[in-house]
Design a protein around this motif. Structure first.
Motif, PDB file in Angstrom:
ATOM      1  N   PHE A 170     -14.566  10.317  39.529  1.00 49.15           N
ATOM      2  CA  PHE A 170     -15.807  10.405  40.280  1.00 49.15           C
ATOM      3  C   PHE A 170     -17.059  10.462  39.417  1.00 49.15           C
ATOM      4  O   PHE A 170     -18.150  10.248  39.906  1.00 49.15           O
ATOM      5  N   PHE A 171     -16.916  10.779  38.149  1.00 50.23           N
ATOM      6  CA  PHE A 171     -18.084  10.864  37.283  1.00 50.23           C
ATOM      7  C   PHE A 171     -17.861  10.069  36.005  1.00 50.23           C
ATOM      8  O   PHE A 171     -17.753  10.644  34.922  1.00 50.23           O
ATOM      9  N   PRO A 172     -17.782   8.753  36.104  1.00 49.18           N
ATOM     10  CA  PRO A 172     -17.606   7.965  34.886  1.00 49.18           C
ATOM     11  C   PRO A 172     -18.871   8.043  34.031  1.00 49.18           C
ATOM     12  O   PRO A 172     -19.953   8.310  34.530  1.00 49.18           O
ATOM     13  N   ASN A 173     -18.718   7.800  32.757  1.00 46.74           N
ATOM     14  CA  ASN A 173     -19.857   7.867  31.863  1.00 46.74           C
ATOM     15  C   ASN A 173     -20.677   6.589  32.012  1.00 46.74           C
ATOM     16  O   ASN A 173     -20.420   5.568  31.363  1.00 46.74           O
ATOM     17  N   PHE A 174     -21.674   6.650  32.859  1.00 53.52           N
ATOM     18  CA  PHE A 174     -22.479   5.483  33.206  1.00 53.52           C
ATOM     19  C   PHE A 174     -23.208   4.924  31.995  1.00 53.52           C
ATOM     20  O   PHE A 174     -23.210   3.715  31.769  1.00 53.52           O
ATOM     21  N   ASN A 223     -22.604   5.127  28.756  1.00 50.62           N
ATOM     22  CA  ASN A 223     -21.737   4.485  27.762  1.00 50.62           C
ATOM     23  C   ASN A 223     -21.192   3.160  28.250  1.00 50.62           C
ATOM     24  O   ASN A 223     -20.920   2.267  27.450  1.00 50.62           O
ATOM     25  N   SER A 224     -21.017   3.006  29.553  1.00 49.72           N
ATOM     26  CA  SER A 224     -20.477   1.757  30.081  1.00 49.72           C
ATOM     27  C   SER A 224     -21.535   0.672  30.187  1.00 49.72           C
ATOM     28  O   SER A 224     -21.203  -0.511  30.181  1.00 49.72           O
ATOM     29  N   LYS A 225     -22.805   1.035  30.292  1.00 52.03           N
ATOM     30  CA  LYS A 225     -23.864   0.053  30.480  1.00 52.03           C
ATOM     31  C   LYS A 225     -24.640  -0.287  29.207  1.00 52.03           C
ATOM     32  O   LYS A 225     -25.181  -1.383  29.093  1.00 52.03           O
ATOM     33  N   PHE A 226     -24.717   0.655  28.281  1.00 46.15           N
ATOM     34  CA  PHE A 226     -25.563   0.453  27.111  1.00 46.15           C
ATOM     35  C   PHE A 226     -24.762   0.687  25.838  1.00 46.15           C
ATOM     36  O   PHE A 226     -23.842   1.494  25.818  1.00 46.15           O
ATOM     37  N   LYS A 227     -25.183  -0.028  24.773  1.00 43.61           N
ATOM     38  CA  LYS A 227     -24.397   0.041  23.546  1.00 43.61           C
ATOM     39  C   LYS A 227     -24.943   1.023  22.517  1.00 43.61           C
ATOM     40  O   LYS A 227     -24.192   1.553  21.706  1.00 43.61           O
ATOM     41  N   ASN A 228     -26.241   1.263  22.516  1.00 43.32           N
ATOM     42  CA  ASN A 228     -26.767   2.179  21.502  1.00 43.32           C
ATOM     43  C   ASN A 228     -27.646   3.250  22.149  1.00 43.32           C
ATOM     44  O   ASN A 228     -27.969   3.184  23.342  1.00 43.32           O
ATOM     45  N   GLU A 229     -28.023   4.221  21.335  1.00 44.81           N
ATOM     46  CA  GLU A 229     -28.782   5.378  21.835  1.00 44.81           C
ATOM     47  C   GLU A 229     -30.179   4.986  22.303  1.00 44.81           C
ATOM     48  O   GLU A 229     -30.715   5.573  23.236  1.00 44.81           O
TER      49      GLU A 229
END
Length: 73
Positions: free
Chosen positions: A46-50, A52-58
């Motif tokens: 229910f709480f995936p790491n959004f 980290n899944s959408k963006f590659k760097n900080e």
């Protein structure tokens, strides 16, 4: 016991209760196992790491968060 604060009295109450009862120890263990399983299932499904899944760097992550926080809809 008179000078202890309310929070210390509460902690002491549960500490003594769990220390002297074998059933309470088993129930506490079962409770901790159930809570661990519940939180792991909630986290995974229910709480995936959004970010980290959408963006590659900080930098991309921070830009997205700032944009979401500052933009009014």
């Amino acid at each position: 016991m008179k000078n202890k604060s309310l929070s210390k009295k509460i902690v002491w109450f549960y500490y003594e209760g769990f220390r002297n009862s074998a059933t309470a120890k088993k129930l506490l263990l079962i409770l901790l196992i159930k809570l661990t399983i519940i939180f792991l299932v909630l986290k995974i499904f229910f709480f995936p790491n959004f970010l980290n899944s959408k963006f590659k760097n900080e930098k991309e992550k921070s830009d997205y968060v700032i944009e979401q926080l500052t933009n009014k809809k």
